[in-house]
Design an enzyme around this catalytic site. Sequence first.
Site, PDB file in Angstrom:
ATOM      1  N   PRO A  20      68.556  26.852  54.393  1.00 23.96           N
ATOM      2  CA  PRO A  20      69.310  28.105  54.388  1.00 23.96           C
ATOM      3  C   PRO A  20      70.734  27.810  54.851  1.00 23.96           C
ATOM      4  O   PRO A  20      70.921  27.182  55.898  1.00 23.96           O
ATOM      5  CB  PRO A  20      68.563  28.963  55.424  1.00 23.96           C
ATOM      6  CG  PRO A  20      67.777  28.024  56.264  1.00 23.96           C
ATOM      7  CD  PRO A  20      67.618  26.742  55.517  1.00 23.96           C
ATOM      8  N   GLN A  75      64.267  33.720  55.400  1.00 22.13           N
ATOM      9  CA  GLN A  75      64.471  33.429  56.826  1.00 22.13           C
ATOM     10  C   GLN A  75      64.959  34.678  57.565  1.00 22.13           C
ATOM     11  O   GLN A  75      65.887  35.348  57.108  1.00 22.13           O
ATOM     12  CB  GLN A  75      65.490  32.306  57.014  1.00 22.13           C
ATOM     13  CG  GLN A  75      65.516  31.849  58.472  1.00 22.13           C
ATOM     14  CD  GLN A  75      66.634  30.890  58.783  1.00 22.13           C
ATOM     15  OE1 GLN A  75      67.796  31.214  58.621  1.00 22.13           O
ATOM     16  NE2 GLN A  75      66.277  29.694  59.247  1.00 22.13           N
ATOM     17  N   CYS A 105      70.204  28.949  65.127  1.00 21.20           N
ATOM     18  CA  CYS A 105      71.581  29.343  64.818  1.00 21.20           C
ATOM     19  C   CYS A 105      72.411  29.414  66.105  1.00 21.20           C
ATOM     20  O   CYS A 105      72.051  30.122  67.046  1.00 21.20           O
ATOM     21  CB  CYS A 105      71.601  30.694  64.097  1.00 21.20           C
ATOM     22  SG  CYS A 105      73.279  31.135  63.640  1.00 21.20           S
ATOM     23  N   LYS A 147      62.455  27.265  62.208  1.00 23.24           N
ATOM     24  CA  LYS A 147      63.496  26.237  62.104  1.00 23.24           C
ATOM     25  C   LYS A 147      64.194  26.172  63.455  1.00 23.24           C
ATOM     26  O   LYS A 147      64.774  27.155  63.912  1.00 23.24           O
ATOM     27  CB  LYS A 147      64.481  26.597  60.991  1.00 23.24           C
ATOM     28  CG  LYS A 147      65.575  25.570  60.785  1.00 23.24           C
ATOM     29  CD  LYS A 147      66.177  25.705  59.405  1.00 23.24           C
ATOM     30  CE  LYS A 147      67.354  24.797  59.179  1.00 23.24           C
ATOM     31  NZ  LYS A 147      68.586  25.264  59.828  1.00 23.24           N
ATOM     32  N   ASN A 209      65.706  17.404  59.491  1.00 22.05           N
ATOM     33  CA  ASN A 209      66.932  17.976  58.918  1.00 22.05           C
ATOM     34  C   ASN A 209      68.166  17.490  59.675  1.00 22.05           C
ATOM     35  O   ASN A 209      68.149  17.385  60.895  1.00 22.05           O
ATOM     36  CB  ASN A 209      66.827  19.518  58.979  1.00 22.05           C
ATOM     37  CG  ASN A 209      68.155  20.222  58.710  1.00 22.05           C
ATOM     38  OD1 ASN A 209      68.676  20.932  59.569  1.00 22.05           O
ATOM     39  ND2 ASN A 209      68.697  20.032  57.538  1.00 22.05           N
ATOM     40  N   ASP A 211      72.303  15.879  58.209  1.00 20.43           N
ATOM     41  CA  ASP A 211      73.180  14.800  57.720  1.00 20.43           C
ATOM     42  C   ASP A 211      72.628  13.993  56.542  1.00 20.43           C
ATOM     43  O   ASP A 211      73.010  12.825  56.383  1.00 20.43           O
ATOM     44  CB  ASP A 211      73.514  13.813  58.858  1.00 20.43           C
ATOM     45  CG  ASP A 211      74.158  14.494  60.052  1.00 20.43           C
ATOM     46  OD1 ASP A 211      74.636  15.635  59.891  1.00 20.43           O
ATOM     47  OD2 ASP A 211      74.188  13.883  61.128  1.00 20.43           O
ATOM     48  N   GLY A 233      70.929  20.465  53.555  1.00 22.01           N
ATOM     49  CA  GLY A 233      71.868  21.577  53.511  1.00 22.01           C
ATOM     50  C   GLY A 233      73.185  21.175  52.881  1.00 22.01           C
ATOM     51  O   GLY A 233      73.352  21.208  51.658  1.00 22.01           O
TER      52      GLY A 233
HETATM   53  C1  LIG Z   1      78.003  27.227  56.926  1.00 24.29           C
HETATM   54  C2  LIG Z   1      76.598  27.021  57.426  1.00 24.29           C
HETATM   55  C3  LIG Z   1      75.703  28.071  57.406  1.00 24.29           C
HETATM   56  C4  LIG Z   1      74.387  27.885  57.863  1.00 24.29           C
HETATM   57  N1  LIG Z   1      73.508  28.922  57.794  1.00 24.29           N
HETATM   58  C5  LIG Z   1      72.235  28.758  58.251  1.00 24.29           C
HETATM   59  C6  LIG Z   1      71.279  29.817  58.173  1.00 24.29           C
HETATM   60  O1  LIG Z   1      71.541  30.914  57.646  1.00 24.29           O
HETATM   61  N2  LIG Z   1      70.043  29.572  58.685  1.00 24.29           N
HETATM   62  C7  LIG Z   1      69.690  28.363  59.247  1.00 24.29           C
HETATM   63  O2  LIG Z   1      68.572  28.184  59.695  1.00 24.29           O
HETATM   64  N3  LIG Z   1      70.569  27.354  59.292  1.00 24.29           N
HETATM   65  C8  LIG Z   1      71.823  27.521  58.806  1.00 24.29           C
HETATM   66  N4  LIG Z   1      72.684  26.466  58.832  1.00 24.29           N
HETATM   67  C9  LIG Z   1      72.203  25.141  59.298  1.00 24.29           C
HETATM   68  C10 LIG Z   1      71.633  24.331  58.125  1.00 24.29           C
HETATM   69  O3  LIG Z   1      70.513  24.953  57.561  1.00 24.29           O
HETATM   70  C11 LIG Z   1      71.247  22.903  58.571  1.00 24.29           C
HETATM   71  O4  LIG Z   1      70.263  22.995  59.572  1.00 24.29           O
HETATM   72  C12 LIG Z   1      72.431  22.105  59.120  1.00 24.29           C
HETATM   73  O5  LIG Z   1      73.581  22.295  58.321  1.00 24.29           O
HETATM   74  C13 LIG Z   1      72.101  20.599  59.199  1.00 24.29           C
HETATM   75  O6  LIG Z   1      71.663  20.113  57.954  1.00 24.29           O
HETATM   76  P1  LIG Z   1      72.649  19.399  56.890  1.00 24.29           P
HETATM   77  O7  LIG Z   1      73.352  18.282  57.608  1.00 24.29           O
HETATM   78  O8  LIG Z   1      71.737  18.934  55.797  1.00 24.29           O
HETATM   79  O9  LIG Z   1      73.638  20.456  56.452  1.00 24.29           O
HETATM   80  C14 LIG Z   1      73.984  26.626  58.360  1.00 24.29           C
HETATM   81  C15 LIG Z   1      74.891  25.568  58.345  1.00 24.29           C
HETATM   82  C16 LIG Z   1      76.175  25.733  57.887  1.00 24.29           C
HETATM   83  C17 LIG Z   1      77.123  24.567  57.873  1.00 24.29           C
END
Ligand SMILES: Cc1cc2nc3c(=O)[nH]c(=O)nc-3n(C[C@H](O)[C@H](O)[C@H](O)COP(=O)(O)O)c2cc1C
Length: 343
Positions: A20, A75, A105, A147, A209, A211, A233
């Site tokens: 998400p 979510q 969050c 999460k 999860n 990077d 993400g």
């Molecule tokens: C702009 C932004 C918005 C995000 N929104 C959510 C969200 O709505 N719900 C959630 O559980 N995590 C949210 N995240 C966290 C991501 O789901 C993820 O856990 C985090 O970015 C690390 O994973 P990645 O490195 O693959 O991006 C958000 C991250 C970013 C950068």
Amino acid sequence: MDLMLRIGPLQLESPLLLAPIAGYCDLPFRLLCRELGGVGLAATELLNCRSVLKERPKALKLSASTVADRPLCMQLYGSADDPLPEAAAWAVEAGADVVDINMGCPVDKVCKKNGGSLLLKDLDATERLVRRIVRRIERTGAPVTAKIRLGWDRNSIVGPELVRRLEDSGVAAVTVHGRTTDQKFKGAADVDGIAACVAAADRIPVIGNGDLRTPGDVKAMMDRTGCAGVMIGRGALRAPWLFSQAATLLKTGVEPADLSDVEKLRVVLRHIELMMEHAGERETVICMNQRISRYGKTMGPCKALREQVRLATSVAEIREAIEGWIGEREGMKNEFSVPRAHT
Ligand SMILES: Cc1cc2nc3c(=O)[nH]c(=O)nc-3n(C[C@H](O)[C@H](O)[C@H](O)COP(=O)(O)O)c2cc1C
């Protein structure tokens, strides 16, 4: 490598999940990733539990889905004082195959309402809340997942204990973002921290999860932590084809060749098409103005194209720029590949 990931009664086709991401992983983008292949489950961005129950237009828009957008995780966020169990029932009624509770969050707007990462602070209260949610939707058969982050800060790591408590409360899977809340998105995701959470679970899958940007990153996370699946993400925002490529690597042990720049731009054109279908001209232009730089980061030199798309004011302008660029590249390729007559 075991590619089977089961969340409660739900057998996923791949252990790779789209995260998400508020403002990014909307319906058109989820459909795009699914079309490209390799996505086992995709999630809506976090939805305020009170807003969904009031069926506020924004909440309805964020939870909108189609039959192609399956299986779908919705979510929710909220605190022990919020109607999260009722919102979970609403989500299942609205088509969610999985209901996820946001416990990671770090954003003030969410934490100030005692939701998101604040659930990492009082595990007793969080456990009681989760039991109520699980009980409320038990009869529907839809699994509840969570999460989490590793803890609020380095001095209060709760990941492994929280995983154990969530498992005992009936949660069907836990995704662990390998950072603490106070890190926000700084530093690197802590792979050992994720591994400790994986080791803490007896019966439920733990999903790693943080990077993951390449198929190799995905495999390394699974190898190093023993996690049952991964969630991607930001890596997907620049390369929605990453799921398909990572799935191939996990299945065959061989990393597939990267897409050509022309193939990547065809994906961008498809993204535009899906945006137009589900969001309309204005949102499509804004989305592409912002997101072309992410796509561009995966491509060879294309600064002029990026600038054209970034500054464009209509979808026609964006399409023309991209199609022109593709036409030029394909023209060049044909020129070189036309067999020359012997003289
Ligand atoms: C702009 C932004 C918005 C995000 N929104 C959510 C969200 O709505 N719900 C959630 O559980 N995590 C949210 N995240 C966290 C991501 O789901 C993820 O856990 C985090 O970015 C690390 O994973 P990645 O490195 O693959 O991006 C958000 C991250 C970013 C950068």
